[in-house]
Design a protein around this motif. Structure first.
Motif, PDB file in Angstrom:
ATOM      1  N   THR A 114      29.430  36.278  34.163  1.00 44.78           N
ATOM      2  CA  THR A 114      30.622  36.772  34.866  1.00 44.78           C
ATOM      3  C   THR A 114      31.618  35.626  35.054  1.00 44.78           C
ATOM      4  O   THR A 114      32.821  35.792  34.857  1.00 44.78           O
ATOM      5  CB  THR A 114      30.229  37.349  36.237  1.00 44.78           C
ATOM      6  OG1 THR A 114      29.239  38.356  36.030  1.00 44.78           O
ATOM      7  CG2 THR A 114      31.417  37.957  36.939  1.00 44.78           C
ATOM      8  N   GLN A 127      40.789  29.514  40.961  1.00 44.76           N
ATOM      9  CA  GLN A 127      40.904  30.978  40.945  1.00 44.76           C
ATOM     10  C   GLN A 127      39.552  31.644  40.714  1.00 44.76           C
ATOM     11  O   GLN A 127      39.260  32.696  41.275  1.00 44.76           O
ATOM     12  CB  GLN A 127      41.881  31.409  39.838  1.00 44.76           C
ATOM     13  CG  GLN A 127      43.324  31.111  40.178  1.00 44.76           C
ATOM     14  CD  GLN A 127      44.230  31.236  38.971  1.00 44.76           C
ATOM     15  OE1 GLN A 127      43.820  31.002  37.835  1.00 44.76           O
ATOM     16  NE2 GLN A 127      45.471  31.608  39.203  1.00 44.76           N
ATOM     17  N   SER A 131      38.612  34.144  43.562  1.00 40.03           N
ATOM     18  CA  SER A 131      38.783  35.576  43.290  1.00 40.03           C
ATOM     19  C   SER A 131      37.592  36.200  42.576  1.00 40.03           C
ATOM     20  O   SER A 131      37.544  37.408  42.411  1.00 40.03           O
ATOM     21  CB  SER A 131      40.088  35.829  42.522  1.00 40.03           C
ATOM     22  OG  SER A 131      39.955  35.450  41.202  1.00 40.03           O
ATOM     23  N   VAL A 132      36.625  35.399  42.141  1.00 43.78           N
ATOM     24  CA  VAL A 132      35.443  35.989  41.501  1.00 43.78           C
ATOM     25  C   VAL A 132      34.149  35.569  42.197  1.00 43.78           C
ATOM     26  O   VAL A 132      33.389  36.404  42.687  1.00 43.78           O
ATOM     27  CB  VAL A 132      35.383  35.618  39.997  1.00 43.78           C
ATOM     28  CG1 VAL A 132      34.134  36.216  39.359  1.00 43.78           C
ATOM     29  CG2 VAL A 132      36.629  36.108  39.274  1.00 43.78           C
ATOM     30  N   PRO A 135      33.978  36.288  46.379  1.00 43.81           N
ATOM     31  CA  PRO A 135      33.796  37.714  46.709  1.00 43.81           C
ATOM     32  C   PRO A 135      32.421  38.241  46.303  1.00 43.81           C
ATOM     33  O   PRO A 135      31.832  39.039  47.017  1.00 43.81           O
ATOM     34  CB  PRO A 135      34.898  38.408  45.901  1.00 43.81           C
ATOM     35  CG  PRO A 135      35.912  37.369  45.621  1.00 43.81           C
ATOM     36  CD  PRO A 135      35.201  36.053  45.588  1.00 43.81           C
ATOM     37  N   LEU A 136      31.917  37.774  45.151  1.00 40.33           N
ATOM     38  CA  LEU A 136      30.624  38.272  44.695  1.00 40.33           C
ATOM     39  C   LEU A 136      29.463  37.677  45.498  1.00 40.33           C
ATOM     40  O   LEU A 136      28.360  38.205  45.470  1.00 40.33           O
ATOM     41  CB  LEU A 136      30.438  37.970  43.202  1.00 40.33           C
ATOM     42  CG  LEU A 136      31.248  38.868  42.262  1.00 40.33           C
ATOM     43  CD1 LEU A 136      31.148  38.385  40.823  1.00 40.33           C
ATOM     44  CD2 LEU A 136      30.772  40.310  42.353  1.00 40.33           C
ATOM     45  N   PRO A 210      33.467  46.706  49.127  1.00 38.96           N
ATOM     46  CA  PRO A 210      33.411  48.152  48.851  1.00 38.96           C
ATOM     47  C   PRO A 210      32.631  48.443  47.564  1.00 38.96           C
ATOM     48  O   PRO A 210      32.023  49.483  47.414  1.00 38.96           O
ATOM     49  CB  PRO A 210      34.878  48.543  48.704  1.00 38.96           C
ATOM     50  CG  PRO A 210      35.602  47.278  48.420  1.00 38.96           C
ATOM     51  CD  PRO A 210      34.833  46.199  49.115  1.00 38.96           C
ATOM     52  N   TRP A 211      32.639  47.467  46.639  1.00 42.27           N
ATOM     53  CA  TRP A 211      31.962  47.641  45.347  1.00 42.27           C
ATOM     54  C   TRP A 211      30.458  47.633  45.491  1.00 42.27           C
ATOM     55  O   TRP A 211      29.735  48.163  44.669  1.00 42.27           O
ATOM     56  CB  TRP A 211      32.383  46.522  44.399  1.00 42.27           C
ATOM     57  CG  TRP A 211      32.186  45.160  45.014  1.00 42.27           C
ATOM     58  CD1 TRP A 211      33.057  44.509  45.841  1.00 42.27           C
ATOM     59  CD2 TRP A 211      31.050  44.316  44.883  1.00 42.27           C
ATOM     60  NE1 TRP A 211      32.531  43.318  46.228  1.00 42.27           N
ATOM     61  CE2 TRP A 211      31.307  43.157  45.651  1.00 42.27           C
ATOM     62  CE3 TRP A 211      29.849  44.418  44.181  1.00 42.27           C
ATOM     63  CZ2 TRP A 211      30.388  42.110  45.732  1.00 42.27           C
ATOM     64  CZ3 TRP A 211      28.951  43.371  44.264  1.00 42.27           C
ATOM     65  CH2 TRP A 211      29.224  42.237  45.045  1.00 42.27           C
TER      66      TRP A 211
END
Lengths: 217, 382
Positions: A114, A127, A131-132, A135-136, A210-211
């Motif tokens: 990912t 970034q 942004s990846v 959050p994960l 939410p994911w």
């Protein structure tokens, strides 16, 4: 039951004041600890050589008994022994010690492919992180914060031994007068606070991910 | 054009992943890198967007050395699709597609509008826009992956086994749609696969690589099949390459025979009167062939009914009039009546051909090619 109610009514003003103190003594360190743990956890994740020493050092910090911490910190910080800052500092240190590892684990839980895809799309390193990767990592970090928050709430009570005035005083009071009522009342308050913190963190984690619900179902 | 100029990638232990690779992937075309595992095809691909840096040599994009371009900037100008799509699990379909436009500083609204357009281009309904990747099928994820790579309209696309994780039926759909989109957009594409059939189907040019990272042959697919340069390429291309090469030969004007037909629902008595060698072709209201009916074997009792879909033999494949010799031969060979069904471009029935008629056409073509090959071979010698 009646006895509890009577005790609560008789000491309501004091107990309300203690409750508020307990709430912030337990909450502030979680937030402060998390804020400090994020960059350090990232460092421990980013630089492999830092990971081992960092995590070991934090484990040692975590094994220091809280009472010792409450007694030693005033010396180190130059604060008065009754200053609630000591409690905040001690609990922040515990939360930090617990969460550095959690943050590092959370960042490491993001699959390498990912991140590689994120890089290949043209994300800069910064970034990618913001942004990846971050959050994960929220589900793992959220789980760690829950543990820290609940353990913080119960550690606050220990601070009453050194005289910080909060709900832990109920246990001292019960012990002094040989009555169960304040002790049970204190237990109910601490369990409720711990559960409330847990619930709030679960809700925040859900809102941030939410994911994750989609993944689970 | 993407130019590999003597590109080598070695590792500290001395192994070479890619060994002195030089090739030009032409603009607006699909160049496929194909070969067994360990041949360096993915490494080569990743050196284009600097996910891997070459040990020596250069990769040039339209003459510009990629080493001189800042990696993040370079990558935003290159679409990238990988196996299993590599979608961001925490972003919705729409936000996944909008990734690169947002990185390029477009407004959120503009990026999302663009993403919605792309959803349509890759054949996905707008209802999927708000879903998360795990809620999609493998084929849908792969389509989103392609849409995401196309979002910023990059002139160059890198695709690393994008269709290998889905089932064969979905893979074929994705390949066909990919070709349709490419016909519209004409991107410069490098496509990595280990599947020679996929390479032959999709590639304008195919680079066969061998273990150790050397280039064995770089040719258009028809040439690869008809003139493999060495033993390795011949073996890799496969045994039935003679047959597969027919995929690149158009049929030309075939001698179509008239064929009696009945429509679905017509009385079977009519089918029995008009059958030829025991079989009759059944067509729908729109004249599209539906299947063969063994009318010769019907008893008087059975012939009182009408021609229904339950009676049809669906074994025969269809070939289009402007199709390839491979399709035409397959239509003839697979037809239960021995008469291959040929249709117009719009699917209406055109006529039938037999296998021997198609073979005659193949023979004529082969003779012409042989003569050509002898002329060019003697030309080389003299």
């Amino acid at each position: 039951m009646n006895e509890l109610w009577t005790y609560l009514e008789a000491n309501w003003t004091q107990i309300r004041g203690w409750t508020l103190t307990t709430l912030w003594l337990a909450a502030v360190p979680v937030m402060a600890g998390l804020v400090l743990a994020l960059p350090c956890g990232w460092l421990a994740h980013r630089y492999r050589w830092a990971h081992g020493p960092f995590v070991s050092a934090m484990s040692i910090v975590y094994t220091v008994p809280s009472l010792v911490m409450f007694l030693v910190l005033p010396e180190l910080l130059g604060t008065k022994i009754l200053d609630p800052v000591n409690v905040v500092a001690a609990l922040t240190l515990y939360t930090f010690a617990l969460l550095v590892r959690t943050v590092a684990d959370g960042l490491a839980s993001v699959p390498a492919h990912t991140l590689a895809t994120a890089a290949a799309m043209g994300h800069t390193a910064r970034q990618q992180l913001l942004s990846v990767q971050l959050p994960l990592a929220v589900p793992v970090i959220g789980a760690g914060v829950r543990v820290a928050a609940v353990s913080n709430a119960s550690l606050v009570s220990v601070a009453s031994v050194v005289g910080t005035s909060q709900l832990g005083q109920l246990f001292i009071a019960g012990n002094n007068v040989g009555s169960l009522a304040p002790i049970i009342l204190g237990l109910v308050f601490f369990v409720t606070i711990a559960l409330a913190f847990d619930l709030i963190i679960v809700i925040i984690t859900r809102l941030l991910t939410p994911w994750h619900k989609a993944v689970a179902s | 054009m993407i130019r590999f100029d003597s590109v080598t990638k070695g590792y500290p232990d001395g192994t070479l992943a890619v060994d002195n690779l030089s090739l030009d992937a032409p603009s607006g075309q699909i160049s496929v890198l194909v070969g067994p595992s360990g041949c360096g095809k993915t490494t080569s691909l990743r050196m284009v967007n600097r996910m891997i840096e070459p040990t020596s040599g250069r990769v040039l994009l339209d003459g510009r050395d990629t080493a001189s371009i800042e990696p993040a900037e370079l990558r935003r100008g290159i679409g990238y699709v990988i196996q299993q799509a590599g979608l961001f699990p925490h972003k919705t379909v729409l936000d996944n597609i909008a990734t690169v436009p947002l990185l390029l500083g477009r407004s959120k609204r503009e990026a999302r509008n663009r993403a919605a357009e792309l959803l349509e281009l890759v054949g996905l309904p707008q209802t999927l826009a708000g879903r998360y990747p795990v809620q999609l099928s493998g084929g849908q994820q792969q389509r989103v992956g392609v849409a995401r790579a196309l979002a910023a309209d990059p002139p160059v696309m890198l695709m690393d086994e994008p269709f290998s994780a889905v089932d064969p039926v979905v893979r074929e759909q994705l390949q066909n749609e990919f070709l349709r989109i490419q016909a519209e957009l004409s991107k410069t594409i490098i496509f990595v696969t280990h599947d020679i059939d996929e390479a032959i189907k999709l590639g304008d040019k195919i680079a066969v690589m061998r273990v150790g990272g050397t280039l064995a042959q770089f040719s258009p697919p028809a040439e690869l099949l008809s003139r493999p340069r060495d033993e390795f390429v011949a073996g890799f291309v496969g045994r039935d390459r003679g047959y597969r090469a027919l995929s690149f030969a158009s049929t030309g004007p075939l001698p179509l025979a008239e064929e009696p037909t009945v429509r679905l629902g017509d009385p079977l008595s009519a089918a029995r009167e008009r059958e030829k060698d025991g079989w009759i072709l059944v067509v729908g209201q729109d004249d599209a062939p539906l299947g063969w009916l063994a009318a010769g074997g019907l008893t008087d009792e059975q012939a009182k009914g009408s021609a229904g879909t339950d009676l049809l033999n669906l074994g025969g494949t269809l070939a289009t009039k402007a199709g390839t010799l491979r399709e035409a031969l397959d239509a003839a060979l697979s037809s239960p009546s021995g008469r291959g069904v040929i249709v117009h471009e719009d699917g209406r029935f055109a006529g039938t051909v037999t296998a021997s008629q198609v073979l005659a056409r193949i023979e004529t073509r082969a003779t012409r090619l042989r003569e050509g090959a002898i002329r060019s071979a003697t030309g080389v010698c003299s």
